[in-house]
Design a protein around this motif. Structure first.
Motif, PDB file in Angstrom:
ATOM      1  N   LEU A 130       0.594  -1.241  -0.159  1.00 15.76           N
ATOM      2  CA  LEU A 130      -0.066  -0.078   0.133  1.00 15.76           C
ATOM      3  C   LEU A 130       0.903   1.200  -0.035  1.00 15.76           C
ATOM      4  CD1 LEU A 130      -2.934   1.024   0.316  1.00 15.76           C
ATOM      5  CD2 LEU A 130      -2.580   0.966   2.582  1.00 15.76           C
ATOM      6  N   PRO A 131       0.805   2.036  -0.923  1.00 13.18           N
ATOM      7  CA  PRO A 131       1.544   3.425  -1.001  1.00 13.18           C
ATOM      8  C   PRO A 131       0.943   4.600  -0.111  1.00 13.18           C
ATOM      9  CG  PRO A 131       0.295   3.179  -2.932  1.00 13.18           C
ATOM     10  CD  PRO A 131       0.099   1.940  -2.349  1.00 13.18           C
ATOM     11  N   GLU A 132       1.846   5.077   0.463  1.00 10.16           N
ATOM     12  CA  GLU A 132       1.189   6.332   1.190  1.00 10.16           C
ATOM     13  C   GLU A 132       0.731   7.204   0.367  1.00 10.16           C
ATOM     14  OE1 GLU A 132       3.432   9.917   3.900  1.00 10.16           O
ATOM     15  OE2 GLU A 132       4.273   7.773   3.828  1.00 10.16           O
ATOM     16  N   PHE A 133       1.114   7.452  -0.943  1.00 13.07           N
ATOM     17  CA  PHE A 133       0.226   8.502  -1.960  1.00 13.07           C
ATOM     18  C   PHE A 133       0.700   8.069  -3.372  1.00 13.07           C
ATOM     19  CE2 PHE A 133       4.568  10.314  -0.583  1.00 13.07           C
ATOM     20  CZ  PHE A 133       5.043  10.736  -1.940  1.00 13.07           C
ATOM     21  N   ILE A 134       0.157   8.683  -4.241  1.00 17.74           N
ATOM     22  CA  ILE A 134       0.125   8.113  -5.773  1.00 17.74           C
ATOM     23  C   ILE A 134       0.830   9.852  -6.322  1.00 17.74           C
ATOM     24  CG2 ILE A 134      -0.561   7.596  -7.967  1.00 17.74           C
ATOM     25  CD1 ILE A 134      -2.630   5.603  -6.271  1.00 17.74           C
ATOM     26  N   GLU A 135       2.006   9.553  -6.824  1.00 16.07           N
ATOM     27  CA  GLU A 135       2.231  10.924  -7.613  1.00 16.07           C
ATOM     28  C   GLU A 135       1.757  11.245  -9.030  1.00 16.07           C
ATOM     29  OE1 GLU A 135       6.717  12.087  -8.819  1.00 16.07           O
ATOM     30  OE2 GLU A 135       6.321  12.499  -6.551  1.00 16.07           O
ATOM     31  N   VAL A 136       1.276  12.380  -9.274  1.00 14.99           N
ATOM     32  CA  VAL A 136       0.672  12.693 -10.629  1.00 14.99           C
ATOM     33  C   VAL A 136       1.781  13.656 -11.020  1.00 14.99           C
ATOM     34  CG1 VAL A 136      -1.278  13.437 -11.840  1.00 14.99           C
ATOM     35  CG2 VAL A 136      -1.538  12.228  -9.820  1.00 14.99           C
TER      36      VAL A 136
END
Length: 197
Positions: free
Chosen positions: A139-145
């Motif tokens: 599970l990632p802490e966030f997804i970069e866009v």
């Protein structure tokens, strides 16, 4: 992240009110093979933890009486105007079974995108998080866009994302719009600026 909780036996409005007056927040843990457990948490520590993005999108180590179990924060209720968490719900996770949860987006390089630099476009965030499925350990802490290549009039969609290994977007077959770049009405772009006489 680690969370310390305590078992509670009393339930109901009166018991919860007494807990909050004592500086604690009532909560519950459910899911997995175990039965639901009523817990109490330090209200002040929980309030500060909820300010951290990682607390919402990470697998947490929840300790009760020296025993630790892995959980996800599923829901919480805040007081309308006081610095007070009224209740918190946690779900147990099994490291061998996928979890479904929402992960926040982090938008980067907006100021370097052609849309902003050349066209003074307005970047609009349509989605701020994405529902995903993955094993708890992935599970990632966030997804970069990354917006570095975003042109004016264009959008970035969920199909354009490069997700971490093992993470699947739950978009139900839809290519959802994440961010758009639009030129405000009446704005003059760099290409349209007349040359100096």
């Amino acid at each position: 992240m680690k969370v310390v909780a305590f078992n509670r036996t009393l339930q109901g409005t009166g018991a919860s009110r007494r807990l909050r007056k004592a500086g604690q927040t009532p909560g519950i843990i459910y899911g997995g093979a175990g039965t639901p457990e009523l817990i109490a948490l330090d209200g002040n520590a929980l309030w500060h933890a909820l300010k951290k993005e990682a607390f919402h999108g990470s697998v947490l180590d929840l300790e009760i009486d020296g025993k630790t179990q892995q959980v996800l924060l599923r829901d919480f209720q805040m007081h309308a105007f006081k610095q007070l968490v009224l209740h918190a719900d946690f779900q147990r996770v099994d490291s061998s079974k996928p979890v479904h949860t929402k992960v926040a987006f982090h938008f980067v390089n907006a100021e370097n995108s052609p849309a902003v630099k050349l066209n003074s476009a307005v970047i609009s965030h349509v989605l701020n998080e994405l529902e995903v499925s993955c094993l708890p350990g992935q599970l990632p802490e966030f997804i970069e866009v990354d917006l570095a290549n975003l042109e004016a009039g264009n959008s970035i969609h969920t199909d354009d994302l490069v997700l971490p290994e093992g993470v699947t977007a739950l978009t139900h077959g839809q290519n959802l719009t994440i961010v758009t770049a639009t030129i405000p009405r009446g704005a003059v772009t760099a290409e349209e600026t007349p040359a100096a006489e």
